[in-house]
Design a protein around this motif. Structure first.
Motif, PDB file in Angstrom:
ATOM      1  N   CYS B   9      19.481   7.672  11.987  1.00  0.00           N
ATOM      2  CA  CYS B   9      18.297   6.891  11.664  1.00  0.00           C
ATOM      3  C   CYS B   9      17.377   7.649  10.713  1.00  0.00           C
ATOM      4  O   CYS B   9      16.748   7.051   9.851  1.00  0.00           O
ATOM      5  N   HIS B  35      21.641  -3.094  11.402  1.00  0.00           N
ATOM      6  CA  HIS B  35      21.268  -1.885  12.137  1.00  0.00           C
ATOM      7  C   HIS B  35      20.016  -2.141  12.990  1.00  0.00           C
ATOM      8  O   HIS B  35      19.953  -1.718  14.144  1.00  0.00           O
ATOM      9  N   CYS B  39      19.178  -1.275  16.885  1.00  0.00           N
ATOM     10  CA  CYS B  39      18.443  -0.024  17.053  1.00  0.00           C
ATOM     11  C   CYS B  39      16.966  -0.288  17.306  1.00  0.00           C
ATOM     12  O   CYS B  39      16.207  -0.558  16.376  1.00  0.00           O
ATOM     13  N   CYS B  42      14.347   1.950  15.201  1.00  0.00           N
ATOM     14  CA  CYS B  42      14.110   1.537  13.816  1.00  0.00           C
ATOM     15  C   CYS B  42      13.341   0.219  13.777  1.00  0.00           C
ATOM     16  O   CYS B  42      12.466   0.029  12.939  1.00  0.00           O
TER      17      CYS B  42
HETATM   18 ZN   LIG Z   1      17.832   3.198  13.729  1.00  0.00          ZN
END
Ligand SMILES: [Zn+2]
Lengths: 203, 265
Positions: B9, B35, B39, B42
């Motif tokens: 990340c 992503h 995630c 993020c």
């Molecule tokens: Zn991430």
């Protein structure tokens, strides 16, 4: 080059080719219509750079005179980015002149330097150093002004002026990769100060 | 605790900002969205920076120009325009110019001018209310005097013409003739890029006994040769091969005439 421009910029070394009034007036008119609307943006950018309202006033005036002189050669493209590039150059001139006046010993004016003077002329030095009781906009300005100039200008160009990476790269004469990494760093630094700012807690 | 996914990340950090700014191409944008869906860290970062962006981007954060500044800028434009009605030096783009304004080239030219600091002071003077309008001769003279201040004479200090000439490459888009006139009593001191009459110019520096001669050069159509005297300084102007030459010095008019003859030979 249009007829207007080539007539306007007839060489001064051949004085016979005097310039007719209407050509200059037409250029001035176009300048007022397309460049002058960027005055607020130019002033704001200058003030965020130099952190001083009076200096920003002088820098912008200087920049618009230069912009007008160069305007005959302006072939289109983003007017605001063009004006910002000129403002930034005038800011650098101002910094160098200030350094000379105050007899600062400077061996180089490297982009990444945050000069001691730059920090001294901070608006954060005003009595209202506390972020409490400030409006949100004032709090944002205070946090921005406390950032080093290279980070501050990137944030101003991206978040306030909404310019593309490419425009920012051109204005700051940095490679796009550097613009991106600086922007990431600037956002992290801003977020850090902002979240430690008591004014934000009340929001 | 640093996991493998955290490291990945971190590497994505620039991509994250590019995503927020809408600067990613379609493929990377799609990849990052996928992503984000997987995630939470993020996703939280994106939400945080988007909120921050809204706070900084609010219209009242931007400073506004005062009416006084607006009026002064308008007045300065009018002054410049009336000066332009009288005379205006040929601009940088007087030669065949690209159709679209090349910001990069523009900035490059400007960034290569190390004496811009003093130029600012000069321009401040020009825009001062009531200040008399600087003519090209005034600007040349100001530039000459400025060059005599410490460290402003030359950017490339050498008497070797073969060093000075290539030094100008890439800094200006014309090739000034660089000749050493030591045998005529005018040794070459060096060269620099300067800014005169709203354009970037080449400046060659020569010495005559204790005096300095600055020769300013830029592309211009041919014109009549002239000489002038101003505030105790001598100026000579001539043109050759599509270039305008202005020599400025505190050496005598006689010396300047000799210099011109030697330079033009
Ligand atoms: Zn991430």
């Amino acid at each position: 080059m249009s007829k207007v421009e080539s007539r306007l910029f007839a060489s001064s070394t051949s004085r016979q080719e005097t310039i007719t009034g209407p050509a200059v007036d037409e250029l001035a008119q176009r300048f007022r219509q397309s460049v002058l609307p960027e005055l607020d943006a130019a002033y704001s950018f200058a003030r965020f750079l130099c952190k001083d309202g009076d200096a920003a006033h002088d820098i912008v005036q200087d920049a618009f005179v230069k912009a007008f002189r160069a305007y005959g050669g302006f072939k289109g493209g983003d007017v605001r980015a063009w004006v910002f590039a000129i403002v930034r150059n005038c800011y650098r001139d101002w910094m160098m002149a200030k350094r000379r006046v105050t007899r600062f010993e400077v061996t180089s004016i490297h982009e990444d330097d945050e000069s001691p003077l730059d920090a001294i002329a901070s608006e954060a030095d005003t009595p209202e150093t506390s972020l409490l009781r400030k409006t949100e906009a004032e709090a944002v300005r205070t946090v921005l002004m406390a950032l080093p100039r290279p980070l501050r200008e990137i944030l101003v160009l991206r978040e306030i002026e909404d310019l593309s990476y490419r425009d920012i790269a051109e204005i700051t004469t940095l490679p796009i990769g550097t613009v991106m990494s600086r922007l990431a760093r600037a956002r992290r630094e801003f977020a850090k100060s902002w979240s430690s700012d008591p004014a934000e807690a009340r929001a | 605790m640093k996991t493998l996914s955290d490291a990945a990340c971190t590497e994505r950090s620039l991509m994250l900002h590019g995503f927020i700014d809408g600067e990613l191409d379609a493929a990377h944008s799609l990849e990052f969205e996928q992503h984000l869906a997987a995630c939470p860290q993020c996703a939280a970062e994106v939400a945080k920076y988007r909120a921050m962006k809204r706070v900084i981007g609010k219209s009242d954060v931007r400073w506004r120009a005062t009416d006084a500044l607006r009026a002064q800028v308008l007045a300065a434009v009018e002054r410049e325009a009336s000066a332009g009605r009288a005379a205006y030096p040929a601009p940088w783009q007087a030669q065949p110019a690209p159709r679209r304004f090349d910001l990069y080239a523009f900035i490059r030219q400007w960034s290569f001018v190390p004496t811009l600091a003093a130029l600012a002071a000069m321009l401040f003077l020009v825009v001062l209310p009531g200040q008399h309008q600087g003519t090209l001769e005034d600007e040349l003279l100001a530039s000459h005097i400025r060059s005599l201040q410490v460290d402003h004479l030359t950017d490339v200090a050498t008497s070797d013409q073969h060093t000075v000439k290539p030094w100008f490459n890439g800094k200006i888009d014309f090739a000034p003739p660089v000749v050493d006139l030591a045998s005529s009593g005018f040794p070459l001191v060096g060269g620099r890029v300067d800014y005169v009459g709203g354009r970037v110019v080449a400046a060659l520096v020569y010495r005559r006994h204790g005096h300095i001669i600055n020769v300013f050069i830029w592309p211009a159509p041919p014109g009549d040769a002239t000489t002038a005297m101003r505030d105790g300084y001598n100026l000579a102007n001539w043109s050759n091969d599509g270039l305008a030459f202005w020599a400025v010095t505190d050496a005598s008019a006689d010396d300047l005439a000799k210099f011109r003859a030697a330079f033009d030979k």
